[in-house]
Write a protein that holds these residues in place. Structure first.
Motif, PDB file in Angstrom:
ATOM      1  N   VAL A 115       0.656  -1.357   0.043  1.00  0.00           N
ATOM      2  CA  VAL A 115      -0.009   0.056  -0.041  1.00  0.00           C
ATOM      3  C   VAL A 115       0.852   1.421   0.050  1.00  0.00           C
ATOM      4  CG1 VAL A 115      -1.861   1.174   1.153  1.00  0.00           C
ATOM      5  CG2 VAL A 115      -1.784  -1.070   1.207  1.00  0.00           C
ATOM      6  N   ASP A 116       2.123   1.334   0.678  1.00  0.00           N
ATOM      7  CA  ASP A 116       2.874   2.297   0.846  1.00  0.00           C
ATOM      8  C   ASP A 116       3.268   2.746  -0.581  1.00  0.00           C
ATOM      9  OD1 ASP A 116       2.460   2.820   3.376  1.00  0.00           O
ATOM     10  OD2 ASP A 116       4.295   1.818   3.808  1.00  0.00           O
ATOM     11  N   VAL A 129      -9.568   1.672  -9.095  1.00  0.00           N
ATOM     12  CA  VAL A 129     -10.079   0.276  -9.163  1.00  0.00           C
ATOM     13  C   VAL A 129      -9.813  -0.183 -10.794  1.00  0.00           C
ATOM     14  CG1 VAL A 129     -12.287   0.698  -7.817  1.00  0.00           C
ATOM     15  CG2 VAL A 129     -12.170   1.291 -10.400  1.00  0.00           C
ATOM     16  N   PHE A 130      -9.103   0.661 -11.523  1.00  0.00           N
ATOM     17  CA  PHE A 130      -8.786   0.248 -12.973  1.00  0.00           C
ATOM     18  C   PHE A 130      -7.168  -0.042 -12.909  1.00  0.00           C
ATOM     19  CE2 PHE A 130     -12.130   3.439 -13.439  1.00  0.00           C
ATOM     20  CZ  PHE A 130     -13.215   2.454 -13.833  1.00  0.00           C
ATOM     21  N   SER A 131      -6.588   0.145 -11.710  1.00  0.00           N
ATOM     22  CA  SER A 131      -5.139   0.290 -11.905  1.00  0.00           C
ATOM     23  C   SER A 131      -4.208  -0.845 -11.781  1.00  0.00           C
ATOM     24  CB  SER A 131      -4.572   1.210 -10.453  1.00  0.00           C
ATOM     25  OG  SER A 131      -4.709   0.770  -9.316  1.00  0.00           O
ATOM     26  N   GLY A 132      -4.777  -2.094 -11.497  1.00  0.00           N
ATOM     27  CA  GLY A 132      -4.114  -3.273 -11.636  1.00  0.00           C
ATOM     28  C   GLY A 132      -3.180  -3.209 -10.438  1.00  0.00           C
ATOM     29  N   ARG A 133      -1.813  -3.483 -10.630  1.00  0.00           N
ATOM     30  CA  ARG A 133      -0.784  -3.739  -9.377  1.00  0.00           C
ATOM     31  C   ARG A 133      -0.328  -2.258  -9.722  1.00  0.00           C
ATOM     32  NH1 ARG A 133       4.377  -5.019  -7.861  1.00  0.00           N
ATOM     33  NH2 ARG A 133       4.200  -6.077  -5.882  1.00  0.00           N
ATOM     34  N   PRO A 134      -0.481  -1.332  -8.881  1.00  0.00           N
ATOM     35  CA  PRO A 134      -0.266   0.252  -9.023  1.00  0.00           C
ATOM     36  C   PRO A 134       1.173   0.604  -8.646  1.00  0.00           C
ATOM     37  CG  PRO A 134      -1.694   0.072  -7.236  1.00  0.00           C
ATOM     38  CD  PRO A 134      -1.477  -1.490  -7.437  1.00  0.00           C
ATOM     39  N   GLN A 135       2.133  -0.194  -8.298  1.00  0.00           N
ATOM     40  CA  GLN A 135       3.245   0.153  -8.095  1.00  0.00           C
ATOM     41  C   GLN A 135       4.178   0.378  -9.075  1.00  0.00           C
ATOM     42  OE1 GLN A 135       1.670  -2.447  -6.586  1.00  0.00           O
ATOM     43  NE2 GLN A 135       1.374  -1.890  -4.559  1.00  0.00           N
ATOM     44  N   TYR A 161      -1.855  -9.099  -8.417  1.00  0.00           N
ATOM     45  CA  TYR A 161      -2.683  -8.337  -9.668  1.00  0.00           C
ATOM     46  C   TYR A 161      -3.378  -7.223  -9.062  1.00  0.00           C
ATOM     47  CZ  TYR A 161      -2.000 -12.834 -11.734  1.00  0.00           C
ATOM     48  OH  TYR A 161      -1.492 -14.064 -12.526  1.00  0.00           O
ATOM     49  N   GLY A 162      -3.627  -7.107  -7.984  1.00  0.00           N
ATOM     50  CA  GLY A 162      -3.945  -5.559  -7.466  1.00  0.00           C
ATOM     51  C   GLY A 162      -5.356  -5.290  -7.700  1.00  0.00           C
TER      52      GLY A 162
END
Length: 270
Positions: A115-116, A129-135, A161-162
């Motif tokens: 999350v960080d 909600v559309f961002s997949g794995r957002p890192q 998968y996020g």
């Protein structure tokens, strides 16, 4: 953002991530069916920055309202489901979260790191909600993925998968060339799809007002820090809803059935 736009974007990502889902959809269409989506589902963690209520916000703005709450003691999950206020044809939305405080310090540490690493502007955006794995720019670790799997297949899937639709669901009620969910399952097996048979191929019963089944998540190649590995992705579900004593079609979910449906993404080798 309108509800239909949300679902269109999610479907595009879902079928890109899950080629098997597009194949199933096409099989139904080729048979002359119009595929109606019963519900979609998301996974998340209970961190207040990304919890159920955060993910639900984009749907609430698009005309949805909360309907049910569910607890999954064995898998240590909590969930809510939402329905559109004015359009009964819109899919239901089911959002669950892992209760991380009930797991080891090691798992909690990995979730916090996950999350960080999410960009601040994304955390406070409808785009989450559309961002997949957002890192951004970070490959997942196969070692961490497997460590998480030892405690929670759900946590491992979420780490990998996020934020995306974990599954879409074919409404068996709207199919015209099948007599019920067992015929749907046989059709899928005849076309070489693997069914999730945890708790039986069909979860629930007409007496419980809901029958559900699902194919196992498709296996895809994912590039990890340690190299490329084949792992389960998303899956396709099938739902047959039945009328209650008053003739009203049941619209909720059954926790003990959903508990087994979650296992559609458990790790397996094809």
């Amino acid at each position: 953002m309108k509800a239909q736009e949300i679902f269109s974007r999610l479907w595009k990502d879902y079928t890109h991530q899950t080629p098997d889902a597009q194949k199933v959809y096409d099989l139904f269409v080729d048979r002359g069916e119009k595929v109606v989506n019963d519900h979609i589902a998301f996974r998340t963690f209970d961190d207040p920055r990304i919890d159920v209520d955060v993910l639900a916000s984009v749907f609430l703005k698009a005309g949805y309202e909360q309907k049910g709450e569910y607890t999954f003691e064995a898998k240590k999950l909590f969930a809510k489901h939402y329905e559109h206020k004015s359009d009964p044809e819109m899919p239901r939305v089911f959002i669950s979260q892992l209760l991380t405080k009930e797991f080891s310090a090691a798992l909690q540490k990995e979730v916090k790191s996950f999350v960080d690493a999410i960009p601040e502007d994304l955390l406070n955006s409808d785009e989450l909600v559309f961002s997949g794995r957002p890192q951004i720019g970070q490959k997942p670790s196969y070692n961490i993925y497997n460590q998480l799997r030892e405690e929670s297949e759900y946590a491992a899937w979420m780490y990998l998968y996020g934020f995306r639709a974990n599954h879409f669901t074919v409404s068996v009620n709207h199919l015209h060339t099948f007599k019920g969910i067992y015929e749907v399952n046989n059709f899928l097996k005849d076309n070489d799809f693997l069914m999730n048979d945890s708790g039986g191929e069909v979860k629930g019963s007409p007496e419980e007002l809901l029958e559900q089944s699902s194919i196992k998540a498709g296996i895809i190649d994912v590039l990890f820090e340690e190299g490329q590995f084949a792992v389960p992705s998303c899956y396709y579900e099938f739902s047959h809803r039945h009328p209650d004593a008053d003739g009203k079609i049941y619209s909720g979910f059954i926790a003990k059935s959903a508990d087994k449906i979650f296992e559609s993404t458990d790790f397996y080798k094809k």
